[in-house]
Every structure is written in C-alpha cells, then in structure tokens.
Design an enzyme around this catalytic site. Structure first.
Site, PDB file in Angstrom:
ATOM      1  N   ASN A   7       0.852  -1.184   0.000  1.00  0.00           N
ATOM      2  CA  ASN A   7       0.000   0.000   0.000  1.00  0.00           C
ATOM      3  C   ASN A   7       0.890   1.236   0.000  1.00  0.00           C
ATOM      4  O   ASN A   7       1.407   1.661   1.023  1.00  0.00           O
ATOM      5  CB  ASN A   7      -0.912  -0.012   1.224  1.00  0.00           C
ATOM      6  CG  ASN A   7      -1.950   1.095   1.188  1.00  0.00           C
ATOM      7  OD1 ASN A   7      -1.807   2.083   0.474  1.00  0.00           O
ATOM      8  ND2 ASN A   7      -2.998   0.943   1.980  1.00  0.00           N
ATOM      9  N   ARG A  62      -1.804  -1.625  -4.095  1.00  0.00           N
ATOM     10  CA  ARG A  62      -2.710  -0.483  -4.247  1.00  0.00           C
ATOM     11  C   ARG A  62      -2.116   0.424  -5.325  1.00  0.00           C
ATOM     12  O   ARG A  62      -0.977   0.869  -5.225  1.00  0.00           O
ATOM     13  CB  ARG A  62      -2.831   0.294  -2.942  1.00  0.00           C
ATOM     14  CG  ARG A  62      -3.645   1.581  -3.099  1.00  0.00           C
ATOM     15  CD  ARG A  62      -3.448   2.511  -1.911  1.00  0.00           C
ATOM     16  NE  ARG A  62      -4.081   3.805  -2.150  1.00  0.00           N
ATOM     17  CZ  ARG A  62      -3.607   4.944  -1.655  1.00  0.00           C
ATOM     18  NH1 ARG A  62      -2.515   4.969  -0.926  1.00  0.00           N
ATOM     19  NH2 ARG A  62      -4.239   6.085  -1.912  1.00  0.00           N
ATOM     20  N   HIS A 152      -8.531   7.585  -3.385  1.00  0.00           N
ATOM     21  CA  HIS A 152      -8.711   7.059  -2.021  1.00  0.00           C
ATOM     22  C   HIS A 152      -9.886   6.090  -1.953  1.00  0.00           C
ATOM     23  O   HIS A 152     -10.502   5.909  -0.904  1.00  0.00           O
ATOM     24  CB  HIS A 152      -8.938   8.189  -1.002  1.00  0.00           C
ATOM     25  CG  HIS A 152      -7.709   8.946  -0.629  1.00  0.00           C
ATOM     26  ND1 HIS A 152      -7.755  10.183  -0.036  1.00  0.00           N
ATOM     27  CD2 HIS A 152      -6.391   8.642  -0.760  1.00  0.00           C
ATOM     28  CE1 HIS A 152      -6.524  10.618   0.181  1.00  0.00           C
ATOM     29  NE2 HIS A 152      -5.678   9.691  -0.252  1.00  0.00           N
ATOM     30  N   ARG A 213      -0.091  19.246  -0.913  1.00  0.00           N
ATOM     31  CA  ARG A 213      -0.881  19.510  -2.121  1.00  0.00           C
ATOM     32  C   ARG A 213      -1.886  20.624  -1.863  1.00  0.00           C
ATOM     33  O   ARG A 213      -2.458  20.715  -0.788  1.00  0.00           O
ATOM     34  CB  ARG A 213      -1.604  18.235  -2.561  1.00  0.00           C
ATOM     35  CG  ARG A 213      -0.724  17.266  -3.330  1.00  0.00           C
ATOM     36  CD  ARG A 213      -1.430  15.949  -3.577  1.00  0.00           C
ATOM     37  NE  ARG A 213      -1.160  14.990  -2.528  1.00  0.00           N
ATOM     38  CZ  ARG A 213      -1.776  13.821  -2.399  1.00  0.00           C
ATOM     39  NH1 ARG A 213      -2.712  13.470  -3.257  1.00  0.00           N
ATOM     40  NH2 ARG A 213      -1.458  12.999  -1.412  1.00  0.00           N
ATOM     41  N   GLU A 354      -7.018  -0.925   4.755  1.00  0.00           N
ATOM     42  CA  GLU A 354      -6.997  -1.162   3.319  1.00  0.00           C
ATOM     43  C   GLU A 354      -6.387  -2.514   2.980  1.00  0.00           C
ATOM     44  O   GLU A 354      -6.681  -3.081   1.925  1.00  0.00           O
ATOM     45  CB  GLU A 354      -6.224  -0.048   2.609  1.00  0.00           C
ATOM     46  CG  GLU A 354      -6.906   1.305   2.694  1.00  0.00           C
ATOM     47  CD  GLU A 354      -6.095   2.421   2.085  1.00  0.00           C
ATOM     48  OE1 GLU A 354      -6.664   3.274   1.397  1.00  0.00           O
ATOM     49  OE2 GLU A 354      -4.873   2.447   2.301  1.00  0.00           O
TER      50      GLU A 354
END
Length: 372
Positions: A7, A62, A152, A213, A354
C-alpha cells in the site's frame, strides 16, 4: 494462501502479509515506513527476513490511478503495467512509486509470483455523470478522458464496510460522508455504499487542503502564475504537489502534529484553512445527500487529531451533528463513536484497514485465474 499487500501512499509505505484461510484474511505481519532512506528492494527484503515470511504466494498492490481502462482489480501483465505508466503524470506522487514496488517485488520474490493491481479510482468508476463531468468542451474531454476520477477509493470503501459492520440494522438509502484525512485528503458522499460525489477529481490534486498539495485552486490563478513567473508545466506541477498545502501556507511543516503544537500565526492559519475547506465540503455533501446518517473519519489526521475533527464539526447542530467533546478528545488511533446519544448523525472514528480489502480483491482475481 500467503499474500503480501503493498500500500503505497504519497508519504509512506505499508507492507502487510496476510493468510487467506477459507477466503478470510488474517494479518500475520505488517510494516509501516516513510519513503525516505532505504530502497524499496532493501525495505522489502528486510521486512521478509525480519518476519521469516519468504514463501509469498501472491502480491496485491494499491495503485492510485487506473483511468478509464483499469476499472476493476486485475493481474498485472505488460499491458496493465504500461497503462499504469501512461497514467503516472496524472498521479505523480503515487503511480511511479507503485511501479517501483512492482519491480522490487519481482526482484525479491521472482517473476513467477502473481501480482494483482487494485485501483483507488475503480471505486468511482460509476460516479454519476453530473459529478464526474467537467464544464469543458465535450470533444476535448472525450479525446483525452477528461473527467473526475476520484481517489482514495480503498480507504472510503473500508470506512463504508466498517460502518456496515457497526450498524447491521441500517436502513435502505443510508447516507454516509467519509473523510480520509492524512498526507492526502479526500471526502466522499455515499448513498447505500455507492459514491455520488467525491472531492478529488482528474488527479489527486483537487479538493481538500493536504500536507503538501494545494487542493482547490482557481485555474485563473495558475494561468497568472505561468505568465508572471514563467513557470514551466513541470515547475507548476511540483509547486502544486510538493510545495503547497499545509507546508506552503505555514512555511514550517506539512505535519499536522507540528502545526497544532506551534504558536506561529502561519501555523495556526494553515490549520484553520485546512479545517475550513473540509467543513465547506462537508456542508456541500450534506446538501448533495439531503442530510447524513453518519460521518466517518479515517487516515492519520482523521484518526489521531481530535482538535481537527472538533473544528470541522463545530457548530453544526443545525444539521443534527452533535459532538461528544469528551469522547472525541480521547479517540486517538482507535475506533470510537464521538457523537452524543441525541445526535441524529452518528459520528465515528474508523481506522482504515486497506490491507484486508486489497487481500480480498486479490483473492477474487486469483481464484478466477486459477491461482488460488
């Protein structure tokens, strides 16, 4: 089957080994580290040696951006790898790292081990046209695949699944707003588990203020900077991805913990802008859904920063949102309800897992291909 999940986030890597027994994944070992320091091959070798878990049967990655072609989990072959590479400019902080980990797994585990890609964008493949469409010339959008992809997806899917487990008696039409707040940040509006809106768009730059960001920026401002500062596309991309967000506003740090502890006015402003933007999106999604049955917080900031959650939710009793201040203040890195009993909207901190979703999706792909 012993499965390794990889991930890759914008700031860190999570490696997890799970045993799949009768289709149920069980975590055996995990490792979380930043991207700084050792190479990907070195990190993987050290993790496997430390845990004595060399006999890996398959790997699940991922991958943040799958575009319009890669809309479901799949085995990684040359064609899939080429498409991930082609999409790298749209997710420059993510796809190149995922490709690097794909190569590292090949080097350490060998070419014969099957590797599966699970795409964040796939969760939003059926995003309604009204939410996915940009108001740009149709021919241009059709030619270049210009649309809001959403990102996401695994995190928001994990939060929805956990909500379903917490509320097995939930009713049809359940409206959930999930906030994934970490180095990257996004919010998604879900109806019965299907996304109807999300804050990230064509790239993972759109939406909330993030660690480095910018999130939403007036495109006219970017055109102005290109003209006045003679910024190349590469310089503009670097500024928006690496030099903006919390780091850009504060000039101090991209780490929310550092900013919350700071008394510098610029640090306070950075946190205020971050919370204000998230609060604005929350209000918009309450309008999109016609209210909410639950609001879920996940991610490093979402799970650990009680002050941030409190600022985002403050004064929203008008929407049926009532925070239990005591419960919120002690909900740090663990699942917890943070709403009062008379709040009509359930508020939860839900740690995002996840790895389990990666493992389950990969197991389905492998079984269909005869590799299970």
């Amino acid at each position: 089957m012993k499965l390794l999940t990889v991930n890759t986030g914008s700031s860190s890597i999570r490696l997890t080994v799970l045993m799949l027994e009768a289709g149920v994944p069980r975590v055996v070992a995990s490792h979380h580290a930043t991207h700084a320091g050792a190479t990907q091959v070195e990190v993987l070798r050290e993790f496997l040696q430390h845990t004595s878990l060399h006999a890996i049967d398959a790997v699940a990655h991922r991958v943040v951006h799958g575009g319009t072609r890669l809309v479901r989990p799949c085995l990684i072959d040359a064609e899939v790898e080429a498409e991930i590479t082609r999409l790298a400019p749209l997710a420059p902080l993510h796809n190149p790292l995922a490709l690097g980990w794909l190569g590292a797994c090949r080097e350490v585990l060998g070419d014969i081990i099957p590797q599966v890609a699970v795409f964040d964008t796939a969760f939003y493949a059926a995003l309604p046209d009204v939410a996915a469409t940009y108001a740009l010339p149709h021919a241009l959008c059709a030619s270049h695949g210009l649309r809001r992809y959403g990102f996401h997806g695994l995190a928001h899917q994990a939060m929805w699944r956990r909500w379903c487990a917490l509320r097995p008696e939930r009713k049809d039409g359940e409206r959930v707003i999930s906030l994934q707040l970490g180095a990257g940040c996004s919010v998604t509006a879900l109806r019965d588990g299907r996304p109807v809106e999300t804050s990230m768009g064509f790239s993972p730059l759109e939406g909330l203020v993030m660690a480095t960001r910018a999130g939403d920026v007036d495109p006219g401002l970017l055109l102005f900077l290109q003209r006045t500062e003679s910024l190349t596309p590469e310089a503009l991309e670097k500024m928006l991805n690496e030099d903006s967000g919390l780091l850009g506003i504060s000039g101090i740090s991209a780490d929310m913990r550092t900013l919350l502890a700071s008394r510098e006015p610029a640090a306070r402003l950075a946190v205020d802008v971050y919370c204000h933007r998230a609060r604005k999106y929350l209000g918009a999604y309450l309008a999109v859904l016609g209210g909410a049955d639950a609001i879920l917080f996940g991610g490093g900031v979402g799970e650990h920063a009680a002050e941030v959650r409190a600022r985002i939710l403050a004064g929203m009793e008008w929407a049926g949102i009532v925070v239990d201040d005591a419960a919120n203040s002690v909900a740090v890195g663990a699942e917890a309800r943070i709403s009062t009993h008379d709040s009509s909207v359930a508020l939860w901190v839900t740690p995002v897992d996840e790895a389990v979703i990666l493992a389950e999706e990969a197991a389905t792909v492998l079984a269909a291909d005869g590799n299970a």
